[in-house]
Write a protein that holds these residues in place. Structure first.
Motif, PDB file in Angstrom:
ATOM      1  N   UNK A 104     -20.337  -7.101 -34.951  1.00  0.00           N
ATOM      2  CA  UNK A 104     -21.393  -7.944 -35.503  1.00  0.00           C
ATOM      3  C   UNK A 104     -22.038  -7.227 -36.659  1.00  0.00           C
ATOM      4  N   UNK A 105     -23.253  -7.633 -37.014  1.00  0.00           N
ATOM      5  CA  UNK A 105     -23.896  -6.957 -38.144  1.00  0.00           C
ATOM      6  C   UNK A 105     -24.451  -5.627 -37.659  1.00  0.00           C
ATOM      7  N   UNK A 165     -28.356 -10.683 -46.165  1.00  0.00           N
ATOM      8  CA  UNK A 165     -27.756 -11.183 -47.404  1.00  0.00           C
ATOM      9  C   UNK A 165     -26.607 -10.319 -47.907  1.00  0.00           C
ATOM     10  N   UNK A 166     -26.521  -9.064 -47.424  1.00  0.00           N
ATOM     11  CA  UNK A 166     -25.457  -8.188 -47.889  1.00  0.00           C
ATOM     12  C   UNK A 166     -24.277  -8.138 -46.922  1.00  0.00           C
ATOM     13  N   UNK A 167     -24.389  -8.793 -45.756  1.00  0.00           N
ATOM     14  CA  UNK A 167     -23.297  -8.768 -44.781  1.00  0.00           C
ATOM     15  C   UNK A 167     -22.168  -9.663 -45.284  1.00  0.00           C
ATOM     16  N   UNK A 187     -17.813 -11.197 -41.132  1.00  0.00           N
ATOM     17  CA  UNK A 187     -18.644 -10.573 -40.103  1.00  0.00           C
ATOM     18  C   UNK A 187     -19.779 -11.507 -39.694  1.00  0.00           C
ATOM     19  N   UNK A 188     -20.446 -12.098 -40.695  1.00  0.00           N
ATOM     20  CA  UNK A 188     -21.594 -12.960 -40.412  1.00  0.00           C
ATOM     21  C   UNK A 188     -21.147 -14.211 -39.647  1.00  0.00           C
TER      22      UNK A 188
END
Lengths: 205, 205
Positions: B174-175, B182-184, B188-189
């Motif tokens: 996950x994150x 906002x950068x993931x 993944x998101x």
């Protein structure tokens, strides 16, 4: 780091002593070696050990060499009356790669740097003076870095060498070929205006 | 490069074989070693040679070890019924550094990668199956990279291991903690939404 093996930890510690190599890089290199064949790793360690134990320095110019006199010093094709003074063997390699120089070298083994505790006695200065007294040298070129240490070394050597009847020069300083004027630093640009050369002299032969 | 010595050239060539080390870096490292004391260089090459010749792998988990059984496998404080499957010794070190895991390990020695010609027979798969048949293992955790190779390996091992009456899990994906949404990356998101967990379960114990 949490090493599962003392052998591994020791090897990583040894690699981490190399300049620019941290713990993580050292571990990566050691694990790479562990994946290689035993003979290859033996060759790696053997080559390094042999290098340090058998390496010699040319008795004349002090460059790294396999024999008592290096190929350049013992070559009849090189102009033995022209000596280029450099800091270390990398500079010899760099100048040789230009194919623009046909004289011989003198490797100082460092530059005068009071900050690092390196004085003239740590360098091959006496042997340079000796070469000039004995040999028929006509010109000495200083090819040292354009840094405080380089300039200090040139200043010191110039005082030592002016007793001899030889011409002393330094490699040209100024803006690099291909260098765009707006990106050149102020000191370089300022000095290259102050030390401008007649147009005819600026053309490389 | 124009080497003045064969010994120097050989040593540079050996260093340049290391991953991420080019000719220039190799030369810098070799010249650094040349400036060291003979004993220090002897220690460097000796340590590497000794590592490759004397290194052993734990007979149980195949992690790098100085003895037949590594400290983790022979420790009474570790939960021997919980096996964490990892790619290599670096992963063991990373997990040990978290101080969050009290089980034992199984080091595969790689991941299944048809592109690189690495199949299950190149990895410690059979020995893992053997451990599960003999020992009283209750759970296997896959702690492999979240890459194509990692997923392929988990898929293969899961098929192999489901014959045993044990629970099989993978580390959570996950994150990352501290990660700003906002950068993931999208994958993944997207997956972390699809595999969302009840709030109570998301709190680390």
């Amino acid at each position: 780091m949490n090493f599962s093996s003392k052998l591994l930890e020791n090897a990583v510690a040894e690699f981490a002593k190399l300049p620019g190599v941290g713990q993580k890089t050292a571990l990566r290199l050691v694990l790479h070696l562990l994946n290689q064949e035993k003979e290859d790793v033996e060759k790696f360690s053997g080559t390094i050990s042999k290098l340090r134990n058998e390496i010699r320095f040319c008795s004349t110019c002090h460059n790294i060499s396999d024999q008592q006199f290096c190929e350049i010093c013992s070559s009849h094709k090189r102009d033995q009356s022209l000596i280029c003074v450099v800091e270390d063997t990398r500079d010899v390699m760099a100048i040789e790669n230009t194919s623009q120089y046909n004289g011989v070298y003198h490797v100082l083994g460092g530059l005068i740097s009071p900050m690092d505790g390196i004085g003239p006695s740590d360098l091959q200065v006496d042997t340079l003076v000796e070469r000039l007294s004995n040999d028929e040298v006509k010109e000495v070129i200083f090819a040292l870095s354009a840094t405080m240490e380089g300039d200090t070394t040139i200043f010191y050597l110039h005082k030592k060498l002016k007793q001899f009847n030889i011409s002393i020069s330094t490699i040209a300083r100024g803006i690099a070929f291909g260098g765009e004027l707006e990106y050149v630093d102020e000191i370089t640009l300022g000095r290259s205006i102050a030390t401008r050369v007649p147009y005819e002299n600026s053309l490389s032969r």
